[in-house]
Design an enzyme around this catalytic site. Structure first.
Site, short mmCIF file in Angstrom:
data_model
loop_
_atom_site.label_atom_id
_atom_site.label_comp_id
_atom_site.label_asym_id
_atom_site.label_seq_id
_atom_site.Cartn_x
_atom_site.Cartn_y
_atom_site.Cartn_z
N THR A 1 0.84 -1.32 0.17
CA THR A 1 -0.15 -0.06 0.08
C THR A 1 1.08 1.18 -0.15
OG1 THR A 1 -1.80 -1.06 1.30
CG2 THR A 1 -2.02 1.32 1.31
N GLY B 1 -6.76 -0.49 4.29
CA GLY B 1 -5.32 -0.53 3.84
C GLY B 1 -4.69 0.18 5.32
N LYS C 1 5.70 3.62 17.94
CA LYS C 1 5.66 5.25 17.35
C LYS C 1 6.23 5.96 18.54
CE LYS C 1 2.54 4.26 13.75
NZ LYS C 1 0.87 4.28 13.67
N GLY D 1 -2.75 4.73 5.54
CA GLY D 1 -2.96 4.66 4.14
C GLY D 1 -2.15 4.94 3.39
N1 HSE Z 1 -1.45 0.48 11.07
C1 HSE Z 1 -0.93 1.76 11.31
C2 HSE Z 1 -2.20 2.61 11.88
C3 HSE Z 1 -0.45 2.46 9.96
O1 HSE Z 1 -3.23 2.15 11.84
O2 HSE Z 1 -1.69 3.77 12.27
C4 HSE Z 1 0.53 3.56 10.02
O3 HSE Z 1 1.30 3.35 11.07
#
Ligand code: HSE
Length: 436
Positions: free
Chosen positions: A14, A187, A205, A302
């Site tokens: 993606t 996605g 994060k 995304g």
């Molecule tokens: N899976 C992560 C989310 C994607 O949903 O934020 C972006 O880091």
């Protein structure tokens, strides 16, 4: 006209397809910024069948590690995900003196100290804007825009999938599984969605945010982590009745005793901005001693939003190509030799308010017994709600406490759970109030 900057794209899911699309759609605008065109010349993927972007004029290979040896590439983008090969790809690119841009927060959270150490030693840039909060330029904002501050906290909604799920459950009464399936279709979710719903992705994060905010080495293993899989409709309703929304937050704070890093479902007063950030949108609030509170929001997952952050890193890298490494922004925003391992506080030492929902027998004296335990523990009650029993449901009591150290709250909670009229099905969720 100057030669184009040649980009090697390792991974074509993606996000990789998003990078191709954004670079193609915005190539002229980007050239006006950089003075050179950014052109993908090599794509490495094992799964071409899933690709829907044109690949004309691009070398396509299926060996990520071999692709890094392509001399016709100036900068690599690692968006394959995972640990072992992705780490080898990044280290191999760095060893060849080629800058790398990545969205791989899991890899950086777990192995970032090695990767950033190798990059600093080689004087090679590593960009990771896309690793935190998708399209929100939060890395640049904290690392560069707030560099005049002593930062004391960063907090926010940093997983789009969980925010999407909680929003669907709150607004549409959707079940957890249905909302997760929608997020996957769109996605947003990780390859392994337990990383999203159990808070691990947010913890990755948060570890990155704490390091750039406070100038400390990455310490992912010290992030306290709880996900949203145990949140039920009754919690959402009780929180709403008390004037709160439930969000999955990542929070990191520094005070005189050390740094706390925690990810957990959180009640936020529903008149605060962050409570109103819905859907896949992320929001991050930072507090610095000069600026006060600053907030950012935008799409956190995304293909195109994440590609927006990757391309911004590519623009930075492109501007610095050939420049002396001493003029680059240090990868964590602080000089590598000035990073400090700060004391890391366990959750037991964190102070916050708590939401507690107890299923109880419908008997006289229940409320009095609950409030007595809390009073004896010197925990004050800020809000309380009692719900009468319904068919197939016990009575329930939901309350919000004053701010208390977690260890004291935990002792009181154990005493409450031992009361004879308390049934199974307790919910305990922390509460946060954001300052302006
Ligand atoms: N899976 C992560 C989310 C994607 O949903 O934020 C972006 O880091």
């Amino acid at each position: 006209m100057s030669d184009p900057i040649r980009v090697g794209l390792v991974g074509l899911g993606t996000v990789g397809q998003g990078v191709l699309r954004v670079l193609r759609n915005n190539v002229d605008e980007i050239e006006r910024r950089v003075g050179r065109r950014l052109v993908v010349t090599h794509v490495a993927t094992k799964d071409l069948a899933l690709n829907s972007e044109p690949l004309d004029g691009i070398t396509v290979s299926d060996d990520a590690l071999a692709s890094v040896r392509d001399a016709e590439v100036d900068v690599f983008v690692e968006v394959m995900g995972g640990y072992t090969i992705a780490k080898q790809v990044m280290l191999a690119a760095i060893a060849r003196g080629k800058p790398v841009v990545t969205a791989n927060k899991a890899l950086l959270a777990e192995h970032g100290n090695d990767i950033f150490g190798a990059a600093a030693a080689a004087g090679v840039a590593v960009g990771f804007e896309a690793a935190v909060a998708g399209g929100i330029p939060i890395i640049k904002a904290v690392r560069e825009g707030l560099s005049g501050n002593r930062i004391d906290s960063v907090a926010g909604i940093i997983n789009g999938t969980c925010n999407y799920i909680l929003t669907q459950m709150t607004m549409k009464g959707q079940g957890f599984a249905e909302a997760l399936a929608d997020a996957q279709k769109l996605g947003y979710a990780e390859a392994d969605p337990t990383f999203d719903i159990e808070g691990v992705d947010s913890a990755h994060k948060l570890a990155l945010l704490a390091s750039i905010a406070f100038g400390m080495p990455l310490a992912f293993k010290s992030v306290y982590c709880e996900g949203i899989s145990k949140i039920g409709a009754q919690d959402i309703q009780a929180a709403q009745a008390l004037g709160y929304r439930i969000k999955l937050l990542g929070l990191t704070r520094r005070d005189e005793s050390g740094v706390s890093m925690r990810v957990h479902p959180t009640l936020v007063p529903d008149d605060q901005l962050i409570a109103r950030v819905d859907g896949v949108v992320n929001a991050v609030v930072a507090h610095g001693n000069a600026v006060g509170t600053v907030g950012f929001f935008g799409r956190g997952a995304g293909g195109d939003p994440t590609a927006s952050a990757i391309v911004a890193d590519l623009v930075d890298v492109a501007r610095n190509l050939g420049a002396d490494a001493r003029h680059q922004v240090p990868v964590l925003g602080f000089r590598t030799d000035a990073l400090q391992p700060l004391p890391l506080l366990p959750i037991a030492e964190v102070h916050s308010s708590h939401f507690l929902r107890l299923s109880v027998a419908d008997e006289a004296g229940v409320l009095k017994a609950i409030t007595s335990v809390l009073a004896e523990s010197e925990i004050s009650i800020e809000g309380i709600l009692q719900k009468e029993p319904r068919e197939h449901e016990d009575a329930s009591v939901a309350l919000i406490t004053s701010v208390v150290q977690e260890s004291r709250f935990e002792t009181a909670l154990q005493r409450l759970l031992a009361l004879p009229f308390v049934r199974d099905g307790v919910s305990h969720i922390r509460v946060e109030h954001f300052r302006d």
